[in-house]
Design a protein around this motif. Sequence first.
Motif, PDB file in Angstrom:
ATOM      1  N   VAL A   1       0.820  -1.216   0.000  1.00 16.17           N
ATOM      2  CA  VAL A   1       0.000   0.000   0.000  1.00 16.17           C
ATOM      3  C   VAL A   1       0.856   1.270   0.000  1.00 16.17           C
ATOM      4  CG1 VAL A   1      -2.002  -1.091   1.065  1.00 16.17           C
ATOM      5  CG2 VAL A   1      -0.233  -0.098   2.522  1.00 16.17           C
ATOM      6  N   ALA A   2       2.156   1.112   0.155  1.00 14.25           N
ATOM      7  CA  ALA A   2       3.118   2.205   0.050  1.00 14.25           C
ATOM      8  C   ALA A   2       4.475   1.565  -0.194  1.00 14.25           C
ATOM      9  CB  ALA A   2       3.145   3.053   1.327  1.00 14.25           C
ATOM     10  N   GLU A   3       5.486   2.357  -0.480  1.00 20.04           N
ATOM     11  CA  GLU A   3       6.790   1.793  -0.814  1.00 20.04           C
ATOM     12  C   GLU A   3       7.366   0.933   0.308  1.00 20.04           C
ATOM     13  OE1 GLU A   3       9.139   4.695  -3.778  1.00 20.04           O
ATOM     14  OE2 GLU A   3       8.446   5.678  -1.924  1.00 20.04           O
ATOM     15  N   ASN A   4       6.983   1.225   1.561  1.00 16.92           N
ATOM     16  CA  ASN A   4       7.535   0.466   2.681  1.00 16.92           C
ATOM     17  C   ASN A   4       6.462  -0.071   3.634  1.00 16.92           C
ATOM     18  OD1 ASN A   4       6.905   3.046   3.562  1.00 16.92           O
ATOM     19  ND2 ASN A   4       8.459   3.045   5.160  1.00 16.92           N
ATOM     20  N   PHE A   5       5.238  -0.246   3.141  1.00 13.57           N
ATOM     21  CA  PHE A   5       4.170  -0.793   3.975  1.00 13.57           C
ATOM     22  C   PHE A   5       3.353  -1.838   3.220  1.00 13.57           C
ATOM     23  CE2 PHE A   5       4.811   2.931   6.696  1.00 13.57           C
ATOM     24  CZ  PHE A   5       4.631   2.375   7.951  1.00 13.57           C
ATOM     25  N   VAL A   6       3.112  -2.955   3.894  1.00 16.19           N
ATOM     26  CA  VAL A   6       2.242  -4.004   3.378  1.00 16.19           C
ATOM     27  C   VAL A   6       1.070  -4.155   4.342  1.00 16.19           C
ATOM     28  CG1 VAL A   6       2.040  -6.525   3.080  1.00 16.19           C
ATOM     29  CG2 VAL A   6       3.993  -5.286   2.103  1.00 16.19           C
ATOM     30  N   LEU A   7      -0.124  -4.287   3.795  1.00 20.58           N
ATOM     31  CA  LEU A   7      -1.323  -4.493   4.604  1.00 20.58           C
ATOM     32  C   LEU A   7      -1.682  -5.974   4.556  1.00 20.58           C
ATOM     33  CD1 LEU A   7      -3.229  -2.730   6.292  1.00 20.58           C
ATOM     34  CD2 LEU A   7      -4.693  -2.504   4.281  1.00 20.58           C
ATOM     35  N   THR A   8      -2.070  -6.537   5.708  1.00 21.81           N
ATOM     36  CA  THR A   8      -2.421  -7.954   5.797  1.00 21.81           C
ATOM     37  C   THR A   8      -3.379  -8.154   6.965  1.00 21.81           C
ATOM     38  OG1 THR A   8      -1.495 -10.204   5.882  1.00 21.81           O
ATOM     39  CG2 THR A   8      -0.422  -8.543   7.255  1.00 21.81           C
TER      40      THR A   8
ATOM     41  N   GLU B   1      11.750  -3.240   6.178  1.00 22.68           N
ATOM     42  CA  GLU B   1      13.083  -2.771   6.559  1.00 22.68           C
ATOM     43  C   GLU B   1      13.570  -1.651   5.655  1.00 22.68           C
ATOM     44  OE1 GLU B   1      15.092  -3.071   8.917  1.00 22.68           O
ATOM     45  OE2 GLU B   1      14.591  -4.877  10.035  1.00 22.68           O
ATOM     46  N   HIS B   2      13.167  -1.700   4.405  1.00 22.03           N
ATOM     47  CA  HIS B   2      13.530  -0.632   3.464  1.00 22.03           C
ATOM     48  C   HIS B   2      12.452  -0.543   2.394  1.00 22.03           C
ATOM     49  CE1 HIS B   2      14.750  -3.580   0.384  1.00 22.03           C
ATOM     50  NE2 HIS B   2      15.361  -4.237   1.377  1.00 22.03           N
ATOM     51  N   LYS B   3      12.462   0.517   1.637  1.00 21.32           N
ATOM     52  CA  LYS B   3      11.459   0.723   0.603  1.00 21.32           C
ATOM     53  C   LYS B   3      11.606  -0.304  -0.517  1.00 21.32           C
ATOM     54  CE  LYS B   3      10.872   5.706   1.249  1.00 21.32           C
ATOM     55  NZ  LYS B   3      10.951   7.046   0.599  1.00 21.32           N
ATOM     56  N   ALA B   4      10.484  -0.722  -1.049  1.00 17.37           N
ATOM     57  CA  ALA B   4      10.498  -1.592  -2.217  1.00 17.37           C
ATOM     58  C   ALA B   4      10.915  -0.778  -3.440  1.00 17.37           C
ATOM     59  CB  ALA B   4       9.113  -2.188  -2.435  1.00 17.37           C
ATOM     60  N   GLU B   5      11.519  -1.443  -4.372  1.00 18.52           N
ATOM     61  CA  GLU B   5      11.860  -0.798  -5.643  1.00 18.52           C
ATOM     62  C   GLU B   5      10.660  -0.942  -6.571  1.00 18.52           C
ATOM     63  OE1 GLU B   5      14.901  -1.356  -9.430  1.00 18.52           O
ATOM     64  OE2 GLU B   5      15.422  -2.247  -7.476  1.00 18.52           O
ATOM     65  N   LEU B   6       9.987   0.162  -6.836  1.00 17.07           N
ATOM     66  CA  LEU B   6       8.781   0.124  -7.662  1.00 17.07           C
ATOM     67  C   LEU B   6       9.147  -0.016  -9.134  1.00 17.07           C
ATOM     68  CD1 LEU B   6       6.580   2.867  -5.940  1.00 17.07           C
ATOM     69  CD2 LEU B   6       6.732   0.419  -5.439  1.00 17.07           C
ATOM     70  N   ASN B   7       8.447  -0.935  -9.813  1.00 19.21           N
ATOM     71  CA  ASN B   7       8.660  -1.155 -11.242  1.00 19.21           C
ATOM     72  C   ASN B   7       7.410  -1.808 -11.817  1.00 19.21           C
ATOM     73  OD1 ASN B   7       8.838  -3.960 -10.531  1.00 19.21           O
ATOM     74  ND2 ASN B   7      11.013  -3.647 -10.015  1.00 19.21           N
ATOM     75  N   GLU B   8       7.503  -2.419 -12.983  1.00 16.11           N
ATOM     76  CA  GLU B   8       6.330  -3.036 -13.608  1.00 16.11           C
ATOM     77  C   GLU B   8       5.810  -4.228 -12.810  1.00 16.11           C
ATOM     78  OE1 GLU B   8       4.463  -2.138 -16.337  1.00 16.11           O
ATOM     79  OE2 GLU B   8       5.592  -0.287 -16.101  1.00 16.11           O
ATOM     80  N   GLN B   9       6.694  -4.895 -12.064  1.00 16.64           N
ATOM     81  CA  GLN B   9       6.295  -6.079 -11.305  1.00 16.64           C
ATOM     82  C   GLN B   9       5.952  -5.785  -9.849  1.00 16.64           C
ATOM     83  OE1 GLN B   9       9.395  -6.201 -13.156  1.00 16.64           O
ATOM     84  NE2 GLN B   9       8.181  -6.915 -14.891  1.00 16.64           N
ATOM     85  N   VAL B  10       6.302  -4.593  -9.372  1.00 12.28           N
ATOM     86  CA  VAL B  10       6.071  -4.223  -7.971  1.00 12.28           C
ATOM     87  C   VAL B  10       5.482  -2.825  -7.906  1.00 12.28           C
ATOM     88  CG1 VAL B  10       7.111  -3.854  -5.703  1.00 12.28           C
ATOM     89  CG2 VAL B  10       7.969  -5.688  -7.178  1.00 12.28           C
TER      90      VAL B  10
END
Length: 245
Positions: free
Chosen positions: A57-64, A118-127
Amino acid sequence: MQLLILVLLPVAFLLPSGSQAGEIIRGWKAQPHFRPYMAYLEIQSRDKRSCCGGFLVAENFVLTATHCNGDMITVYLGAHSIKQQEQSQQKISVRRHISHRQFSRETRNNDIMLLQLEHKAELNEQVRFIRLPAAHWRVQPGTVCSVIGWGRTSAPSKGLSRTLREVDLKVLDDEACLNYPGGIYRKYKTITIMCMGDPKEHKASFKGDSGGPLVCGKTAQGIVSWGPVNGSPPRVCTRVSIFIP
């Protein structure tokens, strides 16, 4: 708006105050990386290992879901297959678990949790992250939404699906769950829970899909929570919009 929602979500979780994981039954193999917000969670607890779904839901947050909590959680983003390494995959440890303080294993209400990476995800076509709903938005009964996950593909099955799968489920009136035989949903709270899956269609989420999104259009309206142990619909998910304000 997206930033405002992400700021307010942790505030809702800090308010004072036994589920079965979810599976996809009678679904189909998802198109690889068509759901770039999907997260696969490896959960390590003191006495067992398990898995759940989630969504970025954001570069460094996952909702579950809160019932997916554990001592140590590792998040995989950009995955289609969970049985082999893919160049698209990003493996990130979880720094902080923000569970809803009013989650009850008995009533299974408030089954929502934020994971700070722990760190921001690298946003791209797959993420990429998915949009969250406006505060208090209610999905109308009859709306067809999608559940996505790596859960089991049948009730007798013991193993998870090797690849990401999805299924279309109809959002039902609350009464469909409240009147379910045996009274398993007798503590169902219509404010925080949604009923999904037409019993006539025999399609459902089940073990392994918990924490994944109920996607209506392009918005994550729900979080897969629990249902009957035999995998039959209807099942329930947490209503995301009620936790926004």
